[in-house]
Scaffold this motif. Structure first.
Motif, mmCIF file in Angstrom:
data_model
loop_
_atom_site.group_PDB
_atom_site.id
_atom_site.type_symbol
_atom_site.label_atom_id
_atom_site.label_comp_id
_atom_site.label_asym_id
_atom_site.label_seq_id
_atom_site.Cartn_x
_atom_site.Cartn_y
_atom_site.Cartn_z
ATOM 1 N N ARG A 200 0.750 -1.352 0.021
ATOM 2 C CA ARG A 200 0.017 -0.032 0.157
ATOM 3 C C ARG A 200 0.877 1.313 -0.055
ATOM 4 O O ARG A 200 0.487 2.409 -0.572
ATOM 5 N N GLN A 201 1.877 1.272 0.668
ATOM 6 C CA GLN A 201 2.944 2.339 0.780
ATOM 7 C C GLN A 201 4.293 1.932 0.496
ATOM 8 O O GLN A 201 4.766 0.986 1.214
ATOM 9 N N HIS B 104 -2.226 -2.295 -5.625
ATOM 10 C CA HIS B 104 -2.849 -1.905 -4.596
ATOM 11 C C HIS B 104 -2.230 -0.739 -3.986
ATOM 12 O O HIS B 104 -2.724 -0.021 -2.873
ATOM 13 N N HIS C 140 -0.844 2.873 -3.028
ATOM 14 C CA HIS C 140 -1.608 4.385 -3.015
ATOM 15 C C HIS C 140 -0.455 5.406 -2.518
ATOM 16 O O HIS C 140 -0.858 6.631 -2.945
ATOM 17 N N TYR C 141 0.766 5.020 -2.228
ATOM 18 C CA TYR C 141 1.840 5.932 -1.894
ATOM 19 C C TYR C 141 3.192 5.616 -2.155
ATOM 20 O O TYR C 141 3.407 4.438 -1.803
ATOM 21 N N THR D 188 -3.913 1.994 -10.657
ATOM 22 C CA THR D 188 -5.171 2.759 -10.817
ATOM 23 C C THR D 188 -5.529 3.308 -9.315
ATOM 24 O O THR D 188 -6.523 4.019 -9.263
ATOM 25 N N SER D 189 -4.716 2.781 -8.290
ATOM 26 C CA SER D 189 -5.009 2.865 -6.814
ATOM 27 C C SER D 189 -4.199 4.073 -6.492
ATOM 28 O O SER D 189 -4.160 4.628 -5.384
ATOM 29 N N LEU D 190 -2.925 4.518 -7.175
ATOM 30 C CA LEU D 190 -2.025 5.166 -6.593
ATOM 31 C C LEU D 190 -2.625 6.708 -6.571
ATOM 32 O O LEU D 190 -3.114 7.263 -7.400
ATOM 33 N N GLU D 191 -2.352 7.308 -5.498
ATOM 34 C CA GLU D 191 -2.539 8.676 -5.067
ATOM 35 C C GLU D 191 -1.699 9.707 -4.876
ATOM 36 O O GLU D 191 -1.763 11.109 -5.284
ATOM 37 N N THR D 192 -0.504 9.205 -4.365
ATOM 38 C CA THR D 192 0.875 10.265 -4.287
ATOM 39 C C THR D 192 1.800 9.395 -4.922
ATOM 40 O O THR D 192 2.269 8.421 -4.963
ATOM 41 N N MET E 111 -3.942 6.901 -14.435
ATOM 42 C CA MET E 111 -3.610 6.963 -12.860
ATOM 43 C C MET E 111 -4.764 7.856 -12.312
ATOM 44 O O MET E 111 -4.403 8.819 -11.906
ATOM 45 N N ASP F 164 -6.650 8.391 -9.797
ATOM 46 C CA ASP F 164 -6.759 8.522 -8.324
ATOM 47 C C ASP F 164 -5.765 9.627 -7.856
ATOM 48 O O ASP F 164 -5.587 9.935 -6.756
#
Length: 391
Positions: A288-289, A310, A312-313, A333-337, A356, A358
């Protein structure tokens, strides 16, 4: 404008367990007497024995009031027995240790084909962290876990970590000989679940504060670790969180870490790690990170990074990364940062990058990127108007 990092400080205790002082009971000496050759002599000897018993009982009561009495008496008795058979005790211990070391080596040999993180050459080479950990677990480890115990390899792996990052040569490393800021309970009789920075889950998924159970977290951030990360940590198949931020760790990222497929948080920022990002990290599909920022990591971003569906950071800034942004990033596609500023990345931003959707924060400044910014940027609706100039 760029979004600055937010540093979270975790307060860590630095208390040490008090050591218990055990008083050593005094051994009583018996004065020899010249025997008498008459009945009176016999009665006199009996009187001496009775008197000795009574005074010994009185001393026992006094010791009981002052020093724990009956426990001291038992200890004194045990001391006398051991003194009668010193050679047997030593030879038995030596034989037992020798046999255990044979069992430990046999276990490693039989397991090495299934567990690539077991380096038999390093285990048998004097002066290595692996050799020191092996000698500790077969001779000095108070727990003396059976080699077939479910957590035997986990205990060995954590010992290798200690010897690898103590900041001293493995042969000079010990419980009280390490540069770690906090090494509470490490390499002691306590189960590794009570060792500083180790988090465990026991039966029925309850948190375990003692004993030897499944390790789900290692948090040794900001703890003065020096050296390199050992491949043996891959033995901790249940590990979810590995936080080694803000230390002085050098060396490379072991490719064997790809075996830790349950890992969700991998933090290695602000160290001196070098080498490339192993393609095997792409097997850590539950991540996740991941933060590898502020190191000396070079080479290109592996295509396998696209397997981290999965995540996101991801923070990769302030390294020596080269090459282009891989097209495989489109799968995240779940990457936020996504932080990758202050490298030497080159080439255009691939059109796939804008898949991407998100993404809310991008940092790609201070690179050698070329070309124009695609109109696809408008698809990243979560960026916010003022952040679209970050590229």
């Amino acid at each position: 404008m760029e979004v600055s990092n937010t540093k979270v400080l975790v307060e860590k205790g630095n208390e040490e367990d008090p050591q218990l002082a055990t008083s050593k009971p005094k051994r009583q000496s018996m004065a020899s007497k010249t025997p008498l050759s008459s009945l009176m002599g016999g009665l006199f000897v009996m009187a001496i024995l009775v008197y000795s018993a009574l005074t010994s009982q009185q001393r026992g009561r006094k010791n009981s009031n002052n020093d724990g009495g009956s426990l001291n008496a038992v200890a004194a008795s045990n001391n006398r027995v051991l003194l009668k058979l010193p050679s047997f005790s030593r030879s038995h211990h030596s034989s037992s240790s020798s046999n255990r070391c044979d069992d430990v080596l046999a276990k490693f040999n039989s397991s090495s084909s299934n567990y690539p993180y077991l380096d038999m050459e390093a285990i048998q080479l004097g002066g290595t962290a692996q050799n020191q950990a092996m000698m500790w677990i077969c001779k000095d480890d108070p727990a003396q876990l059976d080699v077939d115990d479910d957590f035997f390899l986990s205990r060995y792996a954590l010992a290798v970590l200690f010897y690898s990052t103590s900041g001293r040569s493995p042969s000079e490393t010990g419980v009280n000989s390490t540069d770690w800021e906090n090494s509470t309970n490490w390499l002691t009789t306590d189960g590794y679940c009570s060792w500083y920075g180790i988090g465990c889950i026991g039966e029925h998924d309850f948190f375990e504060l003692d004993g030897n159970e499944r390790v789900f977290e290692i948090d040794l951030s900001d703890n003065m670790l020096r050296g390199s990360l050992p491949a043996e940590l891959a033995a901790l198949s249940d590990l979810l969180i590995l936080n080694m931020n803000s230390n002085y760790i050098a060396g490379t990222i072991p490719s064997e870490y790809g075996l830790m497929k349950n890992m969700s948080d991998f933090f290695l920022a602000d160290n001196k790690v070098k080498g490339t990002i192993p393609p095997e990290l792409g097997y850590m599909t539950q991540l996740r990170q991941m933060t590898l920022a502020d190191n000396n990591i070079n080479g290109t971003l592996p295509d396998s990074i696209g397997n981290l569906i999965h995540i996101h950071y991801m923070a990769l800034e302030n390294n020596l990364l080269t090459g282009t942004l891989p097209i495989s990033l489109e799968a995240l596609t779940s990457l936020e940062t996504f932080h990758a500023s202050s490298n030497t990345l080159s080439g255009p931003i691939p059109e796939e990058f804008y898949s991407m959707t998100d993404l809310s924060t991008i940092r790609l400044s201070e690179n050698n990127l070329s070309g124009t910014i695609s109109s696809g940027l408008s698809q990243l609706s979560k960026l916010g108007t003022q952040r679209k100039t970050l590229l």
